[in-house]
Design a protein around this motif. Structure first.
Motif, PDB file in Angstrom:
ATOM      1  N   GLY A 131      -1.945  19.845   1.354  1.00 61.24           N
ATOM      2  CA  GLY A 131      -2.544  19.371   2.597  1.00 61.24           C
ATOM      3  C   GLY A 131      -1.530  19.282   3.715  1.00 61.24           C
ATOM      4  N   TYR A 132      -0.309  18.895   3.365  1.00 63.53           N
ATOM      5  CA  TYR A 132       0.742  18.817   4.385  1.00 63.53           C
ATOM      6  C   TYR A 132       1.062  20.212   4.920  1.00 63.53           C
ATOM      7  CZ  TYR A 132       4.335  16.191   6.819  1.00 63.53           C
ATOM      8  OH  TYR A 132       5.061  15.561   7.793  1.00 63.53           O
ATOM      9  N   HIS A 133       1.202  21.187   4.001  1.00 63.34           N
ATOM     10  CA  HIS A 133       1.424  22.569   4.439  1.00 63.34           C
ATOM     11  C   HIS A 133       0.287  23.025   5.358  1.00 63.34           C
ATOM     12  CE1 HIS A 133       4.372  22.937   1.116  1.00 63.34           C
ATOM     13  NE2 HIS A 133       4.851  23.942   1.808  1.00 63.34           N
ATOM     14  N   SER A 160       0.777  14.270   8.659  1.00 63.65           N
ATOM     15  CA  SER A 160       0.856  15.734   8.618  1.00 63.65           C
ATOM     16  C   SER A 160       0.173  16.363   9.828  1.00 63.65           C
ATOM     17  CB  SER A 160       0.239  16.268   7.323  1.00 63.65           C
ATOM     18  OG  SER A 160      -1.127  15.893   7.223  1.00 63.65           O
ATOM     19  N   ILE A 161      -0.921  15.750  10.279  1.00 65.37           N
ATOM     20  CA  ILE A 161      -1.612  16.254  11.470  1.00 65.37           C
ATOM     21  C   ILE A 161      -0.760  16.006  12.708  1.00 65.37           C
ATOM     22  CG2 ILE A 161      -3.656  16.013  12.934  1.00 65.37           C
ATOM     23  CD1 ILE A 161      -5.248  15.284  10.430  1.00 65.37           C
ATOM     24  N   ILE A 162      -0.164  14.819  12.790  1.00 70.42           N
ATOM     25  CA  ILE A 162       0.708  14.513  13.925  1.00 70.42           C
ATOM     26  C   ILE A 162       1.858  15.509  13.997  1.00 70.42           C
ATOM     27  CG2 ILE A 162       2.289  12.787  14.894  1.00 70.42           C
ATOM     28  CD1 ILE A 162       0.457  10.658  13.588  1.00 70.42           C
ATOM     29  N   ASP A 163       2.459  15.798  12.834  1.00 69.11           N
ATOM     30  CA  ASP A 163       3.550  16.766  12.812  1.00 69.11           C
ATOM     31  C   ASP A 163       3.062  18.153  13.216  1.00 69.11           C
ATOM     32  OD1 ASP A 163       5.201  14.736  12.022  1.00 69.11           O
ATOM     33  OD2 ASP A 163       5.416  15.405   9.948  1.00 69.11           O
ATOM     34  N   GLY A 265      -9.544  20.800   3.318  1.00 70.16           N
ATOM     35  CA  GLY A 265      -9.740  19.984   2.121  1.00 70.16           C
ATOM     36  C   GLY A 265      -8.510  20.061   1.241  1.00 70.16           C
ATOM     37  N   THR A 266      -8.431  19.176   0.266  1.00 71.90           N
ATOM     38  CA  THR A 266      -7.274  19.165  -0.624  1.00 71.90           C
ATOM     39  C   THR A 266      -7.719  19.066  -2.072  1.00 71.90           C
ATOM     40  OG1 THR A 266      -5.185  18.062  -1.134  1.00 71.90           O
ATOM     41  CG2 THR A 266      -6.992  16.664  -0.478  1.00 71.90           C
ATOM     42  N   PHE A 267      -6.886  19.586  -2.969  1.00 69.09           N
ATOM     43  CA  PHE A 267      -7.129  19.481  -4.407  1.00 69.09           C
ATOM     44  C   PHE A 267      -6.290  18.368  -5.043  1.00 69.09           C
ATOM     45  CE2 PHE A 267      -7.532  24.239  -3.672  1.00 69.09           C
ATOM     46  CZ  PHE A 267      -8.911  24.209  -3.582  1.00 69.09           C
ATOM     47  N   PHE A 271      -9.809  16.129  -6.921  1.00 70.08           N
ATOM     48  CA  PHE A 271      -9.745  17.270  -7.839  1.00 70.08           C
ATOM     49  C   PHE A 271      -8.701  17.084  -8.929  1.00 70.08           C
ATOM     50  CE2 PHE A 271     -12.512  19.646  -5.136  1.00 70.08           C
ATOM     51  CZ  PHE A 271     -12.869  20.806  -5.799  1.00 70.08           C
ATOM     52  N   ALA A 272      -7.802  16.119  -8.767  1.00 72.90           N
ATOM     53  CA  ALA A 272      -6.722  15.881  -9.739  1.00 72.90           C
ATOM     54  C   ALA A 272      -5.899  17.137  -9.983  1.00 72.90           C
ATOM     55  CB  ALA A 272      -7.283  15.342 -11.057  1.00 72.90           C
ATOM     56  N   SER A 273      -5.679  17.908  -8.938  1.00 73.79           N
ATOM     57  CA  SER A 273      -4.928  19.151  -9.052  1.00 73.79           C
ATOM     58  C   SER A 273      -3.871  19.180  -7.960  1.00 73.79           C
ATOM     59  CB  SER A 273      -5.882  20.348  -8.960  1.00 73.79           C
ATOM     60  OG  SER A 273      -5.217  21.559  -9.230  1.00 73.79           O
ATOM     61  N   ILE A 274      -3.572  20.356  -7.456  1.00 74.19           N
ATOM     62  CA  ILE A 274      -2.596  20.500  -6.376  1.00 74.19           C
ATOM     63  C   ILE A 274      -3.030  21.656  -5.492  1.00 74.19           C
ATOM     64  CG2 ILE A 274      -1.089  22.019  -7.723  1.00 74.19           C
ATOM     65  CD1 ILE A 274       1.295  20.693  -6.278  1.00 74.19           C
ATOM     66  N   GLY A 275      -2.728  21.553  -4.215  1.00 76.98           N
ATOM     67  CA  GLY A 275      -3.096  22.601  -3.271  1.00 76.98           C
ATOM     68  C   GLY A 275      -4.094  22.100  -2.252  1.00 76.98           C
TER      69      GLY A 275
END
Length: 416
Positions: A131-133, A160-163, A265-267, A271-275
């Protein structure tokens, strides 16, 4: 021998400690729904594992049986070893993007709990490493086009949005922030937009990560309809998996999918994942592939991670019972928080807005003491202090998940 720079760093760290704002990495282990800290099992009420999937051992065993159908995953690569534009793309990743699109199309073609049918234009999905990426990459890429742009962002959007907004600033792109969920203030800023502004991007989270309240997506859609220059950017990180009959988030729940130009969206949470991913039109997706620096220059996630995300995604529409239990526990806890300890943005009539339930104490030392008290009582509850939250709003960020029982919740309430 300490250098002058080291001495200044040490002095600055000492100042953080005196202000009760010093951070350190916790020494913990995980055991199902518990966190092991200092040898003691504490019920985890601090993570974003909203559906409790990350602590579901049976689900993980089922996954390892599931991947037997993919020969390439029997001895999976532990790294993609390259960015997506080189050799980091893989069949699991391409399938995940296709299935994300189908998931949203499924939600768009059915009625929600109020009997209203969603509608959405066909959107494409682009998977990103986190999500940060996503937020530090999408916004600068969008504003790389030589178009005079005004960004209007909610005051409480994620760091992350501010950045991402800061990285977007250039001669043609400026930004302002409207008061949290204050759409009259937003309307005023829209009215003040200069006539030569060609594009206005309104940015919000759907569920806010620290206050746990929600944006009024329908109100934002109504504002968008007043000016053809407006585009909506909605970060659904804390809503995906939690809201909607299919788990597509607050946009599904409010029938606003078709009106959101950039849905992130984020995993890494429900989602208990990554990405992470963005849902957008094909042209925007192509533009991001060509201009989004975190996508272009980052090693992709390993195929095994994408396989796990696909496995969870296939189950997401059928997890309504978990979502309903989560909503009940969230409501039970929210109603128990005294008004003096609630976020100012959460009036009594809408206190059960999400699994994120802030218990606001204001003072840093008092917040640290309350967190220690809850941990002594068997709960892994953590203090959140400035600068993560505004000054004088230090809090315990209580987070419900579907593994928390009614008895667990009642016991937590007794210690509040």
């Amino acid at each position: 021998m300490a250098t002058p720079i080291h001495e200044r760093l040490q002095a600055a760290l000492a100042q953080l400690k005196s202000a009760q704002q010093y951070r350190h990495l916790p020494d913990i282990e995980h055991q199902g729904r518990y966190v092991i800290s200092h040898g003691k099992a504490l019920l985890n009420i601090a993570s974003n594992d909203y559906l409790g999937l990350g602590s579901d051992i049976a689900l993980q065993d089922e996954f390892f049986e599931y991947i037997q159908q993919f020969p390439s995953l029997h001895l999976p690569k532990m790294s993609a070893t390259s960015s997506r534009l080189l050799t980091g793309n893989d069949a699991q990743l391409s399938a995940l993007e296709s299935e994300l699109q189908q998931w949203y199309q499924l939600a768009a073609g059915t009625k929600n709990s109020a009997g209203v049918k969603n509608k959405t234009a066909t959107k494409s999905a682009l998977v990103i490493n986190s999500g940060y990426h996503a937020n530090i990459g999408i916004l600068p890429a969008l504003t790389a086009l030589p178009v005079k742009t005004l960004i209007l962002a909610d005051k409480l959007v994620h760091a992350s949005i501010i950045d991402g907004i800061r990285l977007s600033q250039n001669k043609l792109c400026t930004y302002r922030r409207y008061r949290h969920n204050d759409y009259a203030h937003l309307a005023t800023l829209l009215a003040q937009a200069e006539g030569d502004v060609e594009r206005i991007i309104i940015i919000t989270e759907s569920i806010f990560s620290m206050d746990g309240d929600r944006a009024d997506l329908r109100a934002l859609v109504r504002l968008k309809a007043l000016d053809s220059r407006i585009e909506l950017y909605v970060d659904e990180a804390h809503a995906v998996g939690v809201f909607g009959d299919h788990g597509c988030g607050l946009a599904e729940d409010t029938q606003t999918l078709a009106d959101i130009d950039y849905l992130v969206g984020t995993f890494g949470k429900a989602f208990a994942s990554i990405g992470a991913y963005i849902l957008c039109d094909d042209t925007v997706k192509s533009w991001l592939i060509n201009h989004m620096r975190p996508l272009i220059f980052s090693t992709a996630l390993p195929p095994i991670n994408h396989a796990w995300t696909r496995f969870i995604l296939a189950k997401m529409p059928d997890l309504q019972a978990r979502r309903q239990h989560l909503a009940q526990m969230s409501l039970q806890l929210s109603q128990a928080i005294a008004p003096a300890h609630r976020a100012s943005s959460a009036p009594q009539e809408v206190i059960s807005q999400s699994p994120i339930v802030p218990y606001i104490l204001g003072d840093n030392a008092q917040t640290l003491a309350k967190a220690a008290q809850l941990q002594a009582a068997g709960f892994y509850a953590l203090p959140i202090r400035p600068p993560t939250v505004p000054a004088n709003t230090a809090r315990i960020r209580l987070v419900m998940n579907a593994q928390v029982s009614q008895a667990d919740c009642q016991r937590l309430i007794e210690h509040l």
